[in-house]
Design a protein around this motif. Sequence first.
Motif, PDB file in Angstrom:
ATOM      1  N   LYS A  10       0.840  -1.204   0.000  1.00 38.55           N
ATOM      2  CA  LYS A  10       0.000   0.000   0.000  1.00 38.55           C
ATOM      3  C   LYS A  10       0.873   1.251   0.000  1.00 38.55           C
ATOM      4  O   LYS A  10       2.023   1.225   0.433  1.00 38.55           O
ATOM      5  CB  LYS A  10      -0.866   0.037   1.257  1.00 38.55           C
ATOM      6  CG  LYS A  10      -1.865  -1.075   1.389  1.00 38.55           C
ATOM      7  CD  LYS A  10      -2.623  -0.913   2.692  1.00 38.55           C
ATOM      8  CE  LYS A  10      -3.631  -2.008   2.922  1.00 38.55           C
ATOM      9  NZ  LYS A  10      -4.300  -1.853   4.221  1.00 38.55           N
ATOM     10  N   SER A  11       0.290   2.350  -0.423  1.00 42.51           N
ATOM     11  CA  SER A  11       0.972   3.633  -0.275  1.00 42.51           C
ATOM     12  C   SER A  11       0.958   3.999   1.210  1.00 42.51           C
ATOM     13  O   SER A  11       0.182   3.432   1.994  1.00 42.51           O
ATOM     14  CB  SER A  11       0.242   4.719  -1.080  1.00 42.51           C
ATOM     15  OG  SER A  11      -1.003   5.012  -0.470  1.00 42.51           O
ATOM     16  N   VAL A  12       1.803   4.927   1.591  1.00 40.62           N
ATOM     17  CA  VAL A  12       1.832   5.358   2.994  1.00 40.62           C
ATOM     18  C   VAL A  12       0.462   5.887   3.389  1.00 40.62           C
ATOM     19  O   VAL A  12      -0.065   5.561   4.458  1.00 40.62           O
ATOM     20  CB  VAL A  12       2.924   6.428   3.227  1.00 40.62           C
ATOM     21  CG1 VAL A  12       2.807   7.040   4.616  1.00 40.62           C
ATOM     22  CG2 VAL A  12       4.306   5.833   3.036  1.00 40.62           C
ATOM     23  N   ARG A  13      -0.138   6.686   2.538  1.00 41.09           N
ATOM     24  CA  ARG A  13      -1.464   7.259   2.832  1.00 41.09           C
ATOM     25  C   ARG A  13      -2.500   6.154   3.054  1.00 41.09           C
ATOM     26  O   ARG A  13      -3.274   6.210   3.995  1.00 41.09           O
ATOM     27  CB  ARG A  13      -1.899   8.166   1.682  1.00 41.09           C
ATOM     28  CG  ARG A  13      -3.285   8.749   1.854  1.00 41.09           C
ATOM     29  CD  ARG A  13      -3.219  10.223   2.055  1.00 41.09           C
ATOM     30  NE  ARG A  13      -4.538  10.802   1.956  1.00 41.09           N
ATOM     31  CZ  ARG A  13      -5.212  11.240   3.021  1.00 41.09           C
ATOM     32  NH1 ARG A  13      -4.695  11.168   4.206  1.00 41.09           N
ATOM     33  NH2 ARG A  13      -6.404  11.779   2.867  1.00 41.09           N
ATOM     34  N   GLU A  14      -2.501   5.138   2.188  1.00 45.71           N
ATOM     35  CA  GLU A  14      -3.442   4.021   2.357  1.00 45.71           C
ATOM     36  C   GLU A  14      -3.164   3.268   3.656  1.00 45.71           C
ATOM     37  O   GLU A  14      -4.096   2.904   4.368  1.00 45.71           O
ATOM     38  CB  GLU A  14      -3.324   3.035   1.191  1.00 45.71           C
ATOM     39  CG  GLU A  14      -3.881   3.539  -0.113  1.00 45.71           C
ATOM     40  CD  GLU A  14      -3.578   2.573  -1.245  1.00 45.71           C
ATOM     41  OE1 GLU A  14      -4.526   2.244  -1.982  1.00 45.71           O
ATOM     42  OE2 GLU A  14      -2.411   2.153  -1.398  1.00 45.71           O
ATOM     43  N   GLU A  15      -1.889   3.047   3.938  1.00 43.20           N
ATOM     44  CA  GLU A  15      -1.518   2.319   5.157  1.00 43.20           C
ATOM     45  C   GLU A  15      -1.987   3.068   6.395  1.00 43.20           C
ATOM     46  O   GLU A  15      -2.528   2.485   7.320  1.00 43.20           O
ATOM     47  CB  GLU A  15      -0.006   2.127   5.205  1.00 43.20           C
ATOM     48  CG  GLU A  15       0.444   1.078   6.186  1.00 43.20           C
ATOM     49  CD  GLU A  15       0.155  -0.331   5.700  1.00 43.20           C
ATOM     50  OE1 GLU A  15      -0.785  -0.947   6.251  1.00 43.20           O
ATOM     51  OE2 GLU A  15       0.843  -0.801   4.797  1.00 43.20           O
ATOM     52  N   LEU A  16      -1.810   4.373   6.395  1.00 42.63           N
ATOM     53  CA  LEU A  16      -2.204   5.169   7.554  1.00 42.63           C
ATOM     54  C   LEU A  16      -3.717   5.285   7.694  1.00 42.63           C
ATOM     55  O   LEU A  16      -4.227   5.475   8.798  1.00 42.63           O
ATOM     56  CB  LEU A  16      -1.575   6.568   7.482  1.00 42.63           C
ATOM     57  CG  LEU A  16      -0.051   6.622   7.563  1.00 42.63           C
ATOM     58  CD1 LEU A  16       0.428   8.065   7.435  1.00 42.63           C
ATOM     59  CD2 LEU A  16       0.459   5.984   8.841  1.00 42.63           C
ATOM     60  N   SER A  17      -4.444   5.131   6.593  1.00 41.32           N
ATOM     61  CA  SER A  17      -5.902   5.303   6.645  1.00 41.32           C
ATOM     62  C   SER A  17      -6.605   4.188   7.409  1.00 41.32           C
ATOM     63  O   SER A  17      -7.752   4.358   7.811  1.00 41.32           O
ATOM     64  CB  SER A  17      -6.485   5.411   5.228  1.00 41.32           C
ATOM     65  OG  SER A  17      -6.433   4.161   4.576  1.00 41.32           O
ATOM     66  N   ASP A  18      -5.935   3.052   7.626  1.00 44.13           N
ATOM     67  CA  ASP A  18      -6.587   1.994   8.396  1.00 44.13           C
ATOM     68  C   ASP A  18      -5.688   1.456   9.507  1.00 44.13           C
ATOM     69  O   ASP A  18      -5.571   0.265   9.733  1.00 44.13           O
ATOM     70  CB  ASP A  18      -7.101   0.865   7.485  1.00 44.13           C
ATOM     71  CG  ASP A  18      -6.001   0.075   6.812  1.00 44.13           C
ATOM     72  OD1 ASP A  18      -4.825   0.440   6.948  1.00 44.13           O
ATOM     73  OD2 ASP A  18      -6.325  -0.917   6.145  1.00 44.13           O
ATOM     74  N   THR A  19      -5.043   2.395  10.183  1.00 46.26           N
ATOM     75  CA  THR A  19      -4.235   2.038  11.344  1.00 46.26           C
ATOM     76  C   THR A  19      -4.612   2.942  12.513  1.00 46.26           C
ATOM     77  O   THR A  19      -5.251   3.971  12.330  1.00 46.26           O
ATOM     78  CB  THR A  19      -2.730   2.142  11.028  1.00 46.26           C
ATOM     79  OG1 THR A  19      -1.995   1.534  12.086  1.00 46.26           O
ATOM     80  CG2 THR A  19      -2.276   3.580  10.880  1.00 46.26           C
ATOM     81  N   ASP A  20      -4.201   2.523  13.694  1.00 47.93           N
ATOM     82  CA  ASP A  20      -4.539   3.282  14.901  1.00 47.93           C
ATOM     83  C   ASP A  20      -3.436   4.243  15.327  1.00 47.93           C
ATOM     84  O   ASP A  20      -3.701   5.278  15.914  1.00 47.93           O
ATOM     85  CB  ASP A  20      -4.826   2.325  16.059  1.00 47.93           C
ATOM     86  CG  ASP A  20      -5.951   1.367  15.739  1.00 47.93           C
ATOM     87  OD1 ASP A  20      -6.942   1.808  15.132  1.00 47.93           O
ATOM     88  OD2 ASP A  20      -5.836   0.175  16.080  1.00 47.93           O
ATOM     89  N   MET A  21      -2.199   3.854  15.077  1.00 46.08           N
ATOM     90  CA  MET A  21      -1.070   4.693  15.477  1.00 46.08           C
ATOM     91  C   MET A  21       0.188   4.240  14.762  1.00 46.08           C
ATOM     92  O   MET A  21       0.208   3.182  14.146  1.00 46.08           O
ATOM     93  CB  MET A  21      -0.882   4.687  16.990  1.00 46.08           C
ATOM     94  CG  MET A  21      -0.468   3.377  17.587  1.00 46.08           C
ATOM     95  SD  MET A  21      -0.604   3.345  19.395  1.00 46.08           S
ATOM     96  CE  MET A  21      -2.380   3.139  19.623  1.00 46.08           C
ATOM     97  N   VAL A  22       1.237   5.066  14.886  1.00 51.47           N
ATOM     98  CA  VAL A  22       2.519   4.773  14.251  1.00 51.47           C
ATOM     99  C   VAL A  22       3.598   4.728  15.326  1.00 51.47           C
ATOM    100  O   VAL A  22       3.687   5.619  16.174  1.00 51.47           O
ATOM    101  CB  VAL A  22       2.858   5.837  13.176  1.00 51.47           C
ATOM    102  CG1 VAL A  22       4.293   5.698  12.688  1.00 51.47           C
ATOM    103  CG2 VAL A  22       1.883   5.714  12.003  1.00 51.47           C
ATOM    104  N   LEU A  23       4.417   3.671  15.270  1.00 50.94           N
ATOM    105  CA  LEU A  23       5.577   3.526  16.141  1.00 50.94           C
ATOM    106  C   LEU A  23       6.795   3.734  15.242  1.00 50.94           C
ATOM    107  O   LEU A  23       6.894   3.106  14.193  1.00 50.94           O
ATOM    108  CB  LEU A  23       5.626   2.138  16.767  1.00 50.94           C
ATOM    109  CG  LEU A  23       4.313   1.539  17.285  1.00 50.94           C
ATOM    110  CD1 LEU A  23       4.554   0.154  17.855  1.00 50.94           C
ATOM    111  CD2 LEU A  23       3.669   2.432  18.313  1.00 50.94           C
ATOM    112  N   TYR A  24       7.728   4.592  15.626  1.00 48.62           N
ATOM    113  CA  TYR A  24       8.792   4.972  14.690  1.00 48.62           C
ATOM    114  C   TYR A  24      10.105   5.273  15.397  1.00 48.62           C
ATOM    115  O   TYR A  24      10.144   5.484  16.601  1.00 48.62           O
ATOM    116  CB  TYR A  24       8.353   6.198  13.881  1.00 48.62           C
ATOM    117  CG  TYR A  24       8.281   7.466  14.708  1.00 48.62           C
ATOM    118  CD1 TYR A  24       9.288   8.416  14.623  1.00 48.62           C
ATOM    119  CD2 TYR A  24       7.232   7.700  15.587  1.00 48.62           C
ATOM    120  CE1 TYR A  24       9.243   9.569  15.394  1.00 48.62           C
ATOM    121  CE2 TYR A  24       7.181   8.845  16.355  1.00 48.62           C
ATOM    122  CZ  TYR A  24       8.184   9.771  16.262  1.00 48.62           C
ATOM    123  OH  TYR A  24       8.150  10.901  17.029  1.00 48.62           O
TER     124      TYR A  24
END
Length: 187
Positions: free
Chosen positions: A78-92
Amino acid sequence: EYLSNLVPFQRRNFNKVVVPLTMVSYEAILTIKFLCDSALPKTNIQVVLRCHPSLPFESFKKHIDFTIPDRFIIDNDKSVREELSDTDMVLYTWSTVAIEALKQGLPVIYLDILYPMYVDPLFECDNLKKNVRKPEELLLVVKSYYDMEDILFFKEQERAQGYLREYFYPVNEKNLESFLLETNINC
């Protein structure tokens, strides 16, 4: 798409976190090991490991000497935008995906595991962002976002948006003109 054009997603619960890995194989492996040593594998939270475009998983997987749990998915389809659209949070660690996530209203957790380096691109942000140094701290922080009351979540989200507005200027004629003028003066 410009960062300034992104708007926050509606708060939902997917039981999923995204972890953008860096372009350095040692750091990518260290991040995966950190996640495996945390309590996340014992939960029903899906962990999506997103490899850096310049470091595909195949290029470093032979150096991994531990088992990656089934709930950890390696996915760059997926694109980053698509990935972020169905996630709850980002760990980085030091990924600008965290900035995109925060701009889209997602909580972010900085994994401060590269000591003594502190490479957090959101180092001055205190809202909708937390830091974790030890694997045993991670699940508590993740749960704190899942358990956060909506009113507090939206207040932190609003403050984080304010931070990003101060940190990033929209790309427009006026801002480009002042940038170019400043660049010519300093040359």
